[in-house]
Design a protein around this motif. Structure first.
Motif, PDB file in Angstrom:
ATOM      1  N   THR A 134      28.538  23.058  83.656  1.00 47.93           N
ATOM      2  CA  THR A 134      28.747  23.993  82.547  1.00 47.93           C
ATOM      3  C   THR A 134      28.190  25.368  82.889  1.00 47.93           C
ATOM      4  O   THR A 134      28.801  26.402  82.577  1.00 47.93           O
ATOM      5  CB  THR A 134      28.071  23.460  81.274  1.00 47.93           C
ATOM      6  N   GLY A 186      32.890  18.675  75.835  1.00 44.39           N
ATOM      7  CA  GLY A 186      31.641  18.029  75.444  1.00 44.39           C
ATOM      8  C   GLY A 186      31.833  17.030  74.323  1.00 44.39           C
ATOM      9  O   GLY A 186      31.256  15.936  74.340  1.00 44.39           O
ATOM     10  N   VAL A 207      23.402  19.915  83.564  1.00 45.05           N
ATOM     11  CA  VAL A 207      24.207  20.947  82.933  1.00 45.05           C
ATOM     12  C   VAL A 207      24.772  21.923  83.952  1.00 45.05           C
ATOM     13  O   VAL A 207      25.398  22.921  83.581  1.00 45.05           O
ATOM     14  CB  VAL A 207      23.358  21.705  81.887  1.00 45.05           C
ATOM     15  N   LEU A 244      20.630  17.629  79.765  1.00 49.50           N
ATOM     16  CA  LEU A 244      20.341  19.018  80.110  1.00 49.50           C
ATOM     17  C   LEU A 244      20.080  19.180  81.597  1.00 49.50           C
ATOM     18  O   LEU A 244      20.359  20.240  82.179  1.00 49.50           O
ATOM     19  CB  LEU A 244      19.140  19.516  79.302  1.00 49.50           C
ATOM     20  N   GLN A 257      23.739  21.749  75.507  1.00 46.37           N
ATOM     21  CA  GLN A 257      24.322  21.986  76.823  1.00 46.37           C
ATOM     22  C   GLN A 257      24.985  23.354  76.896  1.00 46.37           C
ATOM     23  O   GLN A 257      24.862  24.055  77.904  1.00 46.37           O
ATOM     24  CB  GLN A 257      25.340  20.886  77.156  1.00 46.37           C
TER      25      GLN A 257
END
Length: 329
Positions: A193, A242, A190, A187, A107
């Protein structure tokens, strides 16, 4: 001639000082009382919904308790059984550590890579940012069900793989492919992030890149010696969050295991073959299906201690590689 202290009605200096101290003390107590009065809703809520549940769960972790009957003190039996008699506990620990070890670095890497790509977009940046961020707005249950459809053995992804004569995994029906399927789901979500890294990249001073380029630094050297140190606080934040979320990983695995092929199974949690049994899944099963509340409380305290320990280790280790602008640490 009589002194001031000897005059009729004169107040000694010590008495005046004592009275002044009492007035100051009463004034301070009044101010503190008013502050506590305004804070009392928060204090009552914090005590009722945080302090008392934590103290109660710590007590229950040393008991045999099933909600319907009174708790029975068993000492350290729950913790002893956890480490020596519960094989599913170690299976859940291995699965949890696997998802942390692979999902968190992926990630972070994917977030940095996608953010770097977006910094080079000249037109339509807002549209691309919205597209990347939209998956994070999808409820986790809906996202898990959507990917369960996409990764169905007869689903769209396997049909696409069939066109190129590539292997067609069973994904969430094969214990060897369940966690890679969860990686794809992680993913896909994501975007949050990526937004953090995009903001950090846009905040890197351009003169640092110019100076590095003048010194003959290539693209990789500029990324290694300029970009990474400047965005290291965001990397650190993403890793800590995370890891914490990895230890609490529950919803996606729970929904997918419950929605899989449960033919002949009395308890689908962790299906198939406990490959989707994470620590919180095991805690949920012990507490809310088997009603082993004492044992579930012990599991929750172990989880709390492990998360705190990992967070402290990460914070301590960050002094070596996290760099803040201005030299502050």
């Amino acid at each position: 001639m009589a002194t001031v202290a000897e005059r009729p009605g004169a107040v000694p200096e010590q008495v005046r000082l004592a009275e002044r101290r009492r007035r100051r003390r009463r004034s301070a107590l009044r101010r503190h009382g008013i502050a506590l009065l305004f804070m009392s809703p928060w204090i009552i809520g914090f005590s009722a919904f945080y302090v008392y549940p934590m103290a109660a769960s710590l007590y229950f972790s040393f008991t045999r308790y099933d909600i319907l009957s009174d708790p029975v003190w068993v000492g350290l039996s729950n913790y002893q059984f956890m480490f020596t008699g519960d094989g599913l506990f170690w299976q859940s620990v291995r699965n949890t550590l696997w998802i942390i070890a692979f999902l968190v670095p992926l990630q972070v890497a994917f977030g940095i890579g996608s953010a770097i790509v977006l910094t080079r977009v000249k037109r339509g940046l807002s549209l691309y940012r919205t597209i990347f961020f939209l998956p994070t707005m999808v409820p986790l249950v809906a996202a898990a069900l959507g990917w369960l459809f996409l990764l169905n053995p007869a689903g769209p992804i396997n049909r696409f793989l069939h066109l190129f004569h590539l292997p067609e995994p069973l994904w969430f029906y094969d214990p060897h492919w369940t966690k890679p399927g969860l990686l794809l789901l992680g993913l896909w979500m994501v975007g949050q992030t990526m937004i953090l890294f995009l903001a950090a990249l846009l905040d890197v001073p351009s003169h640092l890149y110019e100076a590095a380029e003048i010194e003959g630094a290539g693209p990789w050297q500029r990324f290694r010696h300029v970009t990474l140190p400047m965005i290291s606080p965001v990397i650190f934040f993403s890793v800590v969050i995370g890891v914490i979320n990895g230890f609490k990983y529950f919803t996606e695995a729970f929904v997918i295991s419950q929605s899989g092929d449960q033919t002949g199974l009395d308890n689908p949690i962790g299906y198939p073959q406990d490959s989707l049994r994470f620590f919180t899944s095991h805690l949920y099963q012990q507490g809310f299906e088997a009603f082993h509340m004492g044992y579930a409380a012990a599991l929750s305290w172990i989880l709390f201690v492990v998360i705190m320990a990992c967070t402290l280790v990460l914070i301590r280790g960050s002094r070596r590689w996290v760099h803040y602008q201005g030299g502050f640490r």
